[in-house]
Write an enzyme that holds these catalytic residues in place. Structure first.
Site, PDB file in Angstrom:
ATOM      1  N   ASP A 137      -2.535 -15.263  22.572  1.00 19.37           N
ATOM      2  CA  ASP A 137      -2.224 -15.450  21.151  1.00 19.37           C
ATOM      3  C   ASP A 137      -2.419 -16.939  20.856  1.00 19.37           C
ATOM      4  OD1 ASP A 137      -0.119 -13.782  18.978  1.00 19.37           O
ATOM      5  OD2 ASP A 137      -0.476 -15.921  18.669  1.00 19.37           O
ATOM      6  N   ARG A 159       3.736   4.498  15.926  1.00 16.29           N
ATOM      7  CA  ARG A 159       2.582   5.376  15.644  1.00 16.29           C
ATOM      8  C   ARG A 159       1.269   4.620  15.792  1.00 16.29           C
ATOM      9  NH1 ARG A 159      -0.597   3.043  11.754  1.00 16.29           N
ATOM     10  NH2 ARG A 159      -0.412   3.873   9.646  1.00 16.29           N
ATOM     11  N   ALA A 177       4.342  -8.574  16.503  1.00 15.37           N
ATOM     12  CA  ALA A 177       5.277  -7.443  16.427  1.00 15.37           C
ATOM     13  C   ALA A 177       4.709  -6.144  17.006  1.00 15.37           C
ATOM     14  CB  ALA A 177       5.698  -7.233  14.972  1.00 15.37           C
ATOM     15  N   GLN A 178       3.429  -5.909  16.834  1.00 10.48           N
ATOM     16  CA  GLN A 178       2.864  -4.636  17.300  1.00 10.48           C
ATOM     17  C   GLN A 178       2.570  -4.632  18.807  1.00 10.48           C
ATOM     18  OE1 GLN A 178       2.595  -2.314  14.820  1.00 10.48           O
ATOM     19  NE2 GLN A 178       3.242  -3.948  13.434  1.00 10.48           N
ATOM     20  N   THR A 232       5.304  -9.575   9.071  1.00  6.09           N
ATOM     21  CA  THR A 232       4.004  -9.318   8.443  1.00  6.09           C
ATOM     22  C   THR A 232       3.984  -7.923   7.828  1.00  6.09           C
ATOM     23  OG1 THR A 232       2.926 -10.748  10.065  1.00  6.09           O
ATOM     24  CG2 THR A 232       1.504  -9.185   8.901  1.00  6.09           C
ATOM     25  N   LYS A 261       3.826   6.866   2.845  1.00  8.26           N
ATOM     26  CA  LYS A 261       4.436   5.644   3.397  1.00  8.26           C
ATOM     27  C   LYS A 261       4.191   4.506   2.431  1.00  8.26           C
ATOM     28  CE  LYS A 261       2.683   3.224   7.009  1.00  8.26           C
ATOM     29  NZ  LYS A 261       2.409   2.880   8.409  1.00  8.26           N
ATOM     30  N   GLY A 263      -7.735  -5.959  11.813  1.00 10.36           N
ATOM     31  CA  GLY A 263      -8.553  -6.028  10.597  1.00 10.36           C
ATOM     32  C   GLY A 263      -8.339  -4.761   9.805  1.00 10.36           C
ATOM     33  N   ASP A 264      -7.521  -4.835   8.764  1.00 12.39           N
ATOM     34  CA  ASP A 264      -7.155  -3.600   8.061  1.00 12.39           C
ATOM     35  C   ASP A 264      -7.052  -3.810   6.555  1.00 12.39           C
ATOM     36  OD1 ASP A 264      -4.899  -5.163   8.071  1.00 12.39           O
ATOM     37  OD2 ASP A 264      -3.540  -3.631   8.831  1.00 12.39           O
ATOM     38  N   GLU A 301       0.821  -1.211   0.000  1.00 14.11           N
ATOM     39  CA  GLU A 301       0.000   0.000   0.000  1.00 14.11           C
ATOM     40  C   GLU A 301       0.857   1.264   0.000  1.00 14.11           C
ATOM     41  OE1 GLU A 301      -3.667  -1.715   2.693  1.00 14.11           O
ATOM     42  OE2 GLU A 301      -1.815  -1.161   3.679  1.00 14.11           O
TER      43      GLU A 301
HETATM   44  N1  LIG Z   1      -4.372  -0.554  12.194  1.00 13.48           N
HETATM   45  C1  LIG Z   1      -3.108  -0.262  11.978  1.00 13.48           C
HETATM   46  O1  LIG Z   1      -2.737   0.905  11.911  1.00 13.48           O
HETATM   47  C2  LIG Z   1      -2.113  -1.357  11.854  1.00 13.48           C
HETATM   48  C3  LIG Z   1      -0.736  -1.055  11.876  1.00 13.48           C
HETATM   49  C4  LIG Z   1       0.169  -2.104  11.824  1.00 13.48           C
HETATM   50  C5  LIG Z   1      -0.295  -3.410  11.716  1.00 13.48           C
HETATM   51  N2  LIG Z   1      -1.640  -3.642  11.645  1.00 13.48           N
HETATM   52  C6  LIG Z   1      -2.163  -4.994  11.542  1.00 13.48           C
HETATM   53  O2  LIG Z   1      -2.072  -5.572  12.817  1.00 13.48           O
HETATM   54  C7  LIG Z   1      -1.943  -6.992  12.685  1.00 13.48           C
HETATM   55  C8  LIG Z   1      -0.832  -7.494  13.556  1.00 13.48           C
HETATM   56  O3  LIG Z   1       0.402  -7.003  13.055  1.00 13.48           O
HETATM   57  P1  LIG Z   1       1.769  -7.583  13.615  1.00 13.48           P
HETATM   58  O4  LIG Z   1       2.835  -6.828  12.923  1.00 13.48           O
HETATM   59  O5  LIG Z   1       1.736  -7.601  15.109  1.00 13.48           O
HETATM   60  O6  LIG Z   1       1.671  -9.075  13.057  1.00 13.48           O
HETATM   61  P2  LIG Z   1       2.429 -10.391  13.577  1.00 13.48           P
HETATM   62  O7  LIG Z   1       2.300 -11.372  12.469  1.00 13.48           O
HETATM   63  O8  LIG Z   1       3.772 -10.046  14.086  1.00 13.48           O
HETATM   64  O9  LIG Z   1       1.549 -10.865  14.836  1.00 13.48           O
HETATM   65  C9  LIG Z   1       0.236 -11.288  14.714  1.00 13.48           C
HETATM   66  C10 LIG Z   1      -0.059 -12.301  15.820  1.00 13.48           C
HETATM   67  O10 LIG Z   1      -1.446 -12.644  15.762  1.00 13.48           O
HETATM   68  C11 LIG Z   1      -1.544 -13.999  16.175  1.00 13.48           C
HETATM   69  N3  LIG Z   1      -2.861 -14.498  15.792  1.00 13.48           N
HETATM   70  C12 LIG Z   1      -3.321 -14.819  14.544  1.00 13.48           C
HETATM   71  N4  LIG Z   1      -4.599 -15.214  14.613  1.00 13.48           N
HETATM   72  C13 LIG Z   1      -4.973 -15.121  15.913  1.00 13.48           C
HETATM   73  C14 LIG Z   1      -6.183 -15.371  16.617  1.00 13.48           C
HETATM   74  N5  LIG Z   1      -7.275 -15.779  15.989  1.00 13.48           N
HETATM   75  N6  LIG Z   1      -6.218 -15.159  17.958  1.00 13.48           N
HETATM   76  C15 LIG Z   1      -5.099 -14.728  18.625  1.00 13.48           C
HETATM   77  N7  LIG Z   1      -3.928 -14.492  18.004  1.00 13.48           N
HETATM   78  C16 LIG Z   1      -3.862 -14.684  16.665  1.00 13.48           C
HETATM   79  C17 LIG Z   1      -0.360 -14.666  15.504  1.00 13.48           C
HETATM   80  O11 LIG Z   1      -0.031 -15.902  16.110  1.00 13.48           O
HETATM   81  C18 LIG Z   1       0.732 -13.606  15.683  1.00 13.48           C
HETATM   82  O12 LIG Z   1       1.504 -13.808  16.858  1.00 13.48           O
HETATM   83  C19 LIG Z   1      -1.747  -7.258  11.199  1.00 13.48           C
HETATM   84  O13 LIG Z   1      -2.955  -7.712  10.655  1.00 13.48           O
HETATM   85  C20 LIG Z   1      -1.383  -5.910  10.622  1.00 13.48           C
HETATM   86  O14 LIG Z   1      -1.794  -5.781   9.287  1.00 13.48           O
HETATM   87  C21 LIG Z   1      -2.550  -2.649  11.735  1.00 13.48           C
END
Ligand SMILES: NC(=O)c1ccc[n+]([C@@H]2O[C@H](COP(=O)([O-])OP(=O)(O)OC[C@H]3O[C@@H](n4cnc5c(N)ncnc54)[C@H](O)[C@@H]3O)[C@@H](O)[C@H]2O)c1
Length: 352
Positions: free
Chosen positions: A168, A119, A146-147, A91, A76, A233-234, A63
């Site tokens: 998790d 952020r 990661a977040q 991810t 970005k 959910g994004d 994106e």
């Molecule tokens: N809204 C925003 O601004 C924003 C910003 C960054 C990331 N995100 C989204 O946030 C999500 C997480 O990002 P990340 O970098 O932490 O990803 P990540 O892959 O590092 O971590 C995601 C975690 O979710 C766990 N998981 C998956 N399904 C699950 C479930 N049903 N129940 C519990 N845990 C479950 C996985 O085991 C994993 O540890 C991604 O979907 C990403 O696109 C959103």
């Protein structure tokens, strides 16, 4: 400022970003970023706004997120590939740029994988500070990837969260999160299910990665008065909440045209009522009305938050005299003689 000054673009690489975060202090970064995002949300109507430009593929999305306040422009580049983790890849990765609108020259190029995590935590903290019940202290964090630590620490710093309940589907992720937060001052509890994690929680943050319509939170798991940050959910076809929760909650969003495509509300009718978060800040709309109301921040991540983050970073680079100087903009002595610049290099090489 001369053209030559602008030709060298300040660049923050990953190592510099880590050093900046450590030198400033992670929690100070999160608090300052929240303030920068709030400042830009308060002048929301000034900004160019468009849903982000998404290129979808089987396993993910790439994106571009542009915006401008008329003085500065930012974009970005970010990806979202939930299947990456199994291949040992992240991810989400990102980088971005801030530019001067008057000249069109870039003024900062930066890594944004770390900055995005900061952020996103700061944006959740802003929404939570505005919408959660006063005195909310316990956060359930579903999705410990990661977040997650950034989300938890931002809510600790900005909202006064003291207790964290983790879940998790991968226990390894939860163990990592708990270990990383061992010295955070948060009282951390590991839970065996999302149902267990939300018990007694004032705030629930879902931050899972799965490229599907998932049900991380069922309706019966959310009691009166809870504030939810639904962050994971994004993307079209990627949600975390059972739709019944949306019908019981008051839903707050960043930019409706983007959230209706990407957020939890993609499950709802196109006219499903939402409130824009910036309007609560400006006083144009009501936030939480009472202690029994369920508030939901359907956060997908909007370009203005990245603009704020880059603006904050640029201010730190200037204040602390940090960042490399990247020779990124071709800078011929005569601005119309770009060709001649290459020719002069040809002669210089021949003479060498
Ligand atoms: N809204 C925003 O601004 C924003 C910003 C960054 C990331 N995100 C989204 O946030 C999500 C997480 O990002 P990340 O970098 O932490 O990803 P990540 O892959 O590092 O971590 C995601 C975690 O979710 C766990 N998981 C998956 N399904 C699950 C479930 N049903 N129940 C519990 N845990 C479950 C996985 O085991 C994993 O540890 C991604 O979907 C990403 O696109 C959103």
């Amino acid at each position: 400022m001369t053209a030559s000054d602008l030709a060298y673009v300040p660049f923050v690489d990953v190592e510099e970003m880590m050093h900046l975060v450590l030198d400033i202090g992670l929690e100070t970064c999160l608090a300052d970023l929240t303030a920068y995002i709030e400042e830009d949300f308060r002048r929301w109507p000034l900004f160019d706004k468009t849903p982000r430009v998404a290129s979808h593929s089987r396993d993910g999305v790439i994106e571009l997120m542009p915006t401008s306040d008329g003085r500065e422009y930012a974009f970005k580049y970010v990806n979202g590939h939930p299947a990456n983790m199994k291949k040992g890849l992240q991810t989400v990765t990102a980088f971005g740029l801030l530019a001067d609108v008057e000249s069109g020259y870039p003024v900062l190029l930066s890594e944004m994988t770390i900055l995005t995590a900061l952020r996103t935590g700061a944006t959740s903290a802003l929404a939570t500070r505005i919408l959660a019940r006063p005195g909310s202290q316990t956060l359930a964090m579903i999705g410990n990837g990661a977040q997650s630590e950034f989300q938890a620490l931002a809510l600790k710093t900005v909202c006064g969260v003291t207790a964290l309940r983790l879940f998790d589907t991968d226990p390894e992720a939860t163990r990592k999160c708990m270990a990383n937060l061992a010295d955070s001052g948060l009282a951390v509890t590991i839970c065996n299910s999302a149902e267990e994690a939300v018990q007694g929680a004032d705030i629930v943050t879902t931050c899972t990665a799965d490229k599907q319509i998932a049900t991380v939170l069922h309706d019966n798991m959310i009691g009166a008065g809870v504030h939810i940050n639904a962050i994971g959910g994004d993307c079209p076809g990627k949600t975390e909440l059972q739709s019944d929760i949306l019908n019981r909650a008051d839903v707050f969003v960043e930019y409706p045209p983007q959230t209706r495509i990407e957020g939890e509300i993609q499950q709802m009718a196109p006219d499903f009522p939402v409130t824009e978060l910036w309007e609560v800040l400006s006083g144009a709309a009501e936030g939480r009305r009472d202690s029994r109301q369920i508030t939901l921040f359907d956060g997908v991540g909007f370009a203005i938050e990245d603009f704020s983050a880059l603006r904050w970073l640029r201010d730190q680079v200037v204040r602390l005299d940090r960042g490399q100087r990247l020779d990124m903009i071709a800078d011929p002595d005569d601005p119309r003689d770009l060709f001649g610049m290459i020719e002069r290099e040809r002669h210089r090489r021949a003479a060498a």
